[in-house]
Design a protein around this motif. Structure first.
Motif, mmCIF file in Angstrom:
data_model
loop_
_atom_site.group_PDB
_atom_site.id
_atom_site.type_symbol
_atom_site.label_atom_id
_atom_site.label_comp_id
_atom_site.label_asym_id
_atom_site.label_seq_id
_atom_site.Cartn_x
_atom_site.Cartn_y
_atom_site.Cartn_z
ATOM 1 N N GLU A 260 0.831 -1.208 0.000
ATOM 2 C CA GLU A 260 0.000 0.000 0.000
ATOM 3 C C GLU A 260 0.866 1.259 0.000
ATOM 4 O O GLU A 260 0.621 2.204 -0.757
ATOM 5 C CB GLU A 260 -0.921 0.006 1.232
ATOM 6 C CG GLU A 260 -1.924 -1.123 1.272
ATOM 7 C CD GLU A 260 -1.337 -2.421 1.822
ATOM 8 O OE1 GLU A 260 -2.036 -3.444 1.773
ATOM 9 O OE2 GLU A 260 -0.177 -2.402 2.299
ATOM 10 N N ARG A 264 1.244 3.931 -3.181
ATOM 11 C CA ARG A 264 0.919 5.348 -3.039
ATOM 12 C C ARG A 264 2.113 6.223 -3.394
ATOM 13 O O ARG A 264 1.935 7.286 -4.022
ATOM 14 C CB ARG A 264 0.482 5.640 -1.599
ATOM 15 C CG ARG A 264 -0.062 7.047 -1.406
ATOM 16 C CD ARG A 264 -1.393 7.215 -2.138
ATOM 17 N NE ARG A 264 -1.444 8.462 -2.875
ATOM 18 C CZ ARG A 264 -2.525 8.939 -3.481
ATOM 19 N NH1 ARG A 264 -3.646 8.265 -3.451
ATOM 20 N NH2 ARG A 264 -2.486 10.067 -4.123
ATOM 21 N N TYR A 267 2.343 6.367 -7.191
ATOM 22 C CA TYR A 267 1.320 7.239 -7.777
ATOM 23 C C TYR A 267 1.615 8.707 -7.482
ATOM 24 O O TYR A 267 1.516 9.567 -8.369
ATOM 25 C CB TYR A 267 -0.065 6.858 -7.248
ATOM 26 C CG TYR A 267 -1.181 7.628 -7.916
ATOM 27 C CD1 TYR A 267 -1.652 7.251 -9.161
ATOM 28 C CD2 TYR A 267 -1.746 8.740 -7.295
ATOM 29 C CE1 TYR A 267 -2.669 7.961 -9.791
ATOM 30 C CE2 TYR A 267 -2.753 9.461 -7.915
ATOM 31 C CZ TYR A 267 -3.222 9.068 -9.158
ATOM 32 O OH TYR A 267 -4.213 9.781 -9.779
ATOM 33 N N ASP A 268 1.987 9.015 -6.251
ATOM 34 C CA ASP A 268 2.304 10.401 -5.899
ATOM 35 C C ASP A 268 3.501 10.913 -6.704
ATOM 36 O O ASP A 268 3.538 12.075 -7.122
ATOM 37 C CB ASP A 268 2.606 10.511 -4.403
ATOM 38 C CG ASP A 268 1.352 10.435 -3.543
ATOM 39 O OD1 ASP A 268 0.238 10.417 -4.103
ATOM 40 O OD2 ASP A 268 1.494 10.382 -2.303
ATOM 41 N N TYR A 422 5.431 6.706 4.228
ATOM 42 C CA TYR A 422 4.433 6.012 3.417
ATOM 43 C C TYR A 422 3.984 4.676 4.009
ATOM 44 O O TYR A 422 2.933 4.166 3.630
ATOM 45 C CB TYR A 422 4.968 5.822 1.993
ATOM 46 C CG TYR A 422 4.764 7.046 1.137
ATOM 47 C CD1 TYR A 422 3.642 7.163 0.310
ATOM 48 C CD2 TYR A 422 5.658 8.098 1.172
ATOM 49 C CE1 TYR A 422 3.436 8.292 -0.457
ATOM 50 C CE2 TYR A 422 5.470 9.238 0.407
ATOM 51 C CZ TYR A 422 4.348 9.329 -0.405
ATOM 52 O OH TYR A 422 4.140 10.461 -1.165
ATOM 53 N N TYR A 427 -2.836 3.799 2.736
ATOM 54 C CA TYR A 427 -3.227 4.711 1.675
ATOM 55 C C TYR A 427 -4.167 3.994 0.721
ATOM 56 O O TYR A 427 -4.045 2.805 0.466
ATOM 57 C CB TYR A 427 -1.999 5.165 0.874
ATOM 58 C CG TYR A 427 -1.127 6.146 1.591
ATOM 59 C CD1 TYR A 427 -1.307 7.511 1.428
ATOM 60 C CD2 TYR A 427 -0.099 5.709 2.427
ATOM 61 C CE1 TYR A 427 -0.491 8.420 2.085
ATOM 62 C CE2 TYR A 427 0.716 6.603 3.076
ATOM 63 C CZ TYR A 427 0.512 7.960 2.900
ATOM 64 O OH TYR A 427 1.321 8.847 3.539
ATOM 65 N N GLN A 428 -5.080 4.745 0.176
ATOM 66 C CA GLN A 428 -5.931 4.214 -0.886
ATOM 67 C C GLN A 428 -5.425 4.768 -2.211
ATOM 68 O O GLN A 428 -5.362 5.980 -2.398
ATOM 69 C CB GLN A 428 -7.387 4.619 -0.699
ATOM 70 C CG GLN A 428 -8.314 4.063 -1.798
ATOM 71 C CD GLN A 428 -9.757 4.455 -1.564
ATOM 72 O OE1 GLN A 428 -10.087 5.071 -0.567
ATOM 73 N NE2 GLN A 428 -10.614 4.085 -2.494
ATOM 74 N N VAL A 429 -5.061 3.876 -3.112
ATOM 75 C CA VAL A 429 -4.565 4.309 -4.417
ATOM 76 C C VAL A 429 -5.705 4.961 -5.176
ATOM 77 O O VAL A 429 -6.869 4.571 -5.057
ATOM 78 C CB VAL A 429 -3.984 3.120 -5.205
ATOM 79 C CG1 VAL A 429 -3.539 3.553 -6.583
ATOM 80 C CG2 VAL A 429 -2.814 2.527 -4.445
ATOM 81 N N SER A 430 -5.389 5.945 -5.980
ATOM 82 C CA SER A 430 -6.376 6.721 -6.703
ATOM 83 C C SER A 430 -7.395 5.860 -7.432
ATOM 84 O O SER A 430 -7.054 4.847 -8.057
ATOM 85 C CB SER A 430 -5.690 7.618 -7.734
ATOM 86 O OG SER A 430 -6.616 8.195 -8.624
#
Length: 435
Positions: A260, A264, A267-268, A422, A427-430
């Motif tokens: 997770e 994230r 993606y960030d 992180y 975190y929830q991915v987009s």
């Protein structure tokens, strides 16, 4: 007299041309760091990347550790014994094998870059010329100081010879400076920017057609976005128009260990690269902290990264980002100008400036690096100078960080900064990503 460039059929399209074309279409080029010793697996990896038609992408052939140190015999012996390699031995495999490996890129119209990590790349460049491959990475500083004990003076000569080889034998050769990735993390942005410009000037001086400028994600998005803007401004001032583009590296330090957290961060990082206007992005995978990524993990990471293009575009700098831009630009310009004023021979200037501390990479243990500079992470997550050594910086400028003594425990905490950030929460991915 220069030799005529080799006229071997290209195994892929030209990297810089492809990136420029995609930029005209407002598309980012996504690129994995993939490398396998087995030719069949390497071909499968390139084919998997080439098959991703929903976004712009580039193929990579990352070379193995033996090839990096000039051992071209052990790789094939290892493969015959069933021992896996951490990359592709391009000099050891015969030319016809590598042509077949690279065929998916040629058939799908995407570029291939050779990534290697050696301070003496002449044999690699020669094999690239024989194959019609034109794009690689490295530099006399960035592929010497972090990786081994070869004296910097010998690396400068080796890279001078290699650039001349590329100029003479490879039409439209391209080298990506690895200067933005020095030590992987904790290197002040101004040093990263300065080394990029110095190495790009070095490549062009010895006949290489085009260069790309790298920047590795640091500890602060605001600082990174300002630094990338500074890198672009420096390139506009010091390099010929049309000869360069910017490549962004997802975080090169200690990566999050949880899927997770890693997802994230990937993606960030993709979002930051897009918002900063970077033309090409080197993509990490969720297994960076655990193992050499599989083909499937590389493709998953490419899809996750490219999904950010549906949400973000390049954005102007905020006021905070402008402050970072100004400080990085002023520091980097001071360093580059000092190097260029040292000698008309850029190779000699590089050697001399490391001797006198005008160039000094934080936490680098190479014998030709003074090692007097240090950085620390401030309360906002930005990298600041803990010790500026003999760098040619104006000490009266208010933004330059305070001198600070670092303990070993503080240093270790800095190394894990991004990983802790992180991995500390879920975190929830987009939802934009549907891989």
């Amino acid at each position: 007299m220069n030799e005529e460039p080799d006229t071997k059929p290209a195994l892929s399209v030209r990297l810089h041309d492809y990136v420029s074309e995609q930029k005209q279409r407002s598309r980012t080029v996504w690129q994995p760091r993939m490398g396998f010793g087995d030719p069949i697996k390497m071909k499968d990896g390139l084919a998997a990347v080439a098959d991703q038609c929903d976004f712009a992408r580039s193929g990579t052939i990352t070379l193995d550790a033996y090839t990096r140190v000039g051992d071209f015999t052990t790789p094939l012996n290892s493969l015959r014994s069933g021992v896996s390699l951490n990359g592709y031995p391009i000099v050891s495999h015969d030319k016809e094998t590598t042509k077949e490996v690279a065929s998916p890129a040629r058939n799908n119209g995407i570029p291939v870059q050779i990534r290697h990590g050696t301070s003496r790349p002449q044999a690699i460049f020669s094999r690239m010329a024989e194959l019609g491959l034109e794009a690689t990475e490295g530099g006399p500083i960035s592929y010497c100081l972090p990786y081994g004990r070869l004296p910097l003076a010998k690396a400068v000569v080796a890279w001078k010879d290699s650039c001349k080889l590329m100029a003479n034998r490879i039409e439209h050769g391209h080298i990506e400076s690895f200067g933005g990735c020095m030590m992987g993390q904790l290197c002040a942005p101004s040093i990263l920017v300065a080394i990029n410009i110095i190495e790009a000037l070095f490549f062009l001086e010895y006949g290489v057609s085009t260069a790309s400028l790298s920047y590795a994600q640091g500890t602060s998005d605001a600082q990174d976005k300002g630094a990338i803007a500074a890198l672009r401004k420096m390139a506009e001032e010091y390099l010929p128009l049309g000869t360069w583009h910017v490549v962004f590296y997802m975080y090169m330090g200690v990566f999050p260990k949880t899927p997770e957290g890693a997802s994230r961060l990937i993606y960030d990082a993709a979002c930051l690269a897009i918002r900063s206007g970077c033309e090409r992005v080197i993509v990490k995978t969720i297994s960076e902290a655990i193992q050499i990524p599989t083909i499937e993990q590389n493709i998953h990471a490419l899809k996750l990264s490219a999904s950010a293009e549906r949400k973000y575009d390049q954005e102007p700098l905020t006021e905070r980002e402008k402050e970072h831009f100004e400080e990085v630009y002023m520091e980097a310009k001071s360093i580059v100008d000092a190097v260029l004023n040292e000698s008309a021979d850029l190779g000699k200037a590089i050697i001399n400036c490391f001797k006198n501390g005008v160039l000094d990479v934080p936490y680098c243990l190479h014998l030709d690096n003074r090692g007097q500079t240090r950085t620390y992470i401030d309360g906002d997550g930005c990298l600041r100078w803990a010790d500026r050594g003999a760098l040619p910086l104006n000490r009266s400028i208010s933004y330059i960080g305070r001198d600070k003594q670092l303990s070993s425990s503080e240093f270790l905490e800095m190394l894990d900064y991004k990983s802790r950030l992180y991995d500390c929460r879920t975190y929830q991915v987009s939802p934009d990503y549907h891989g």
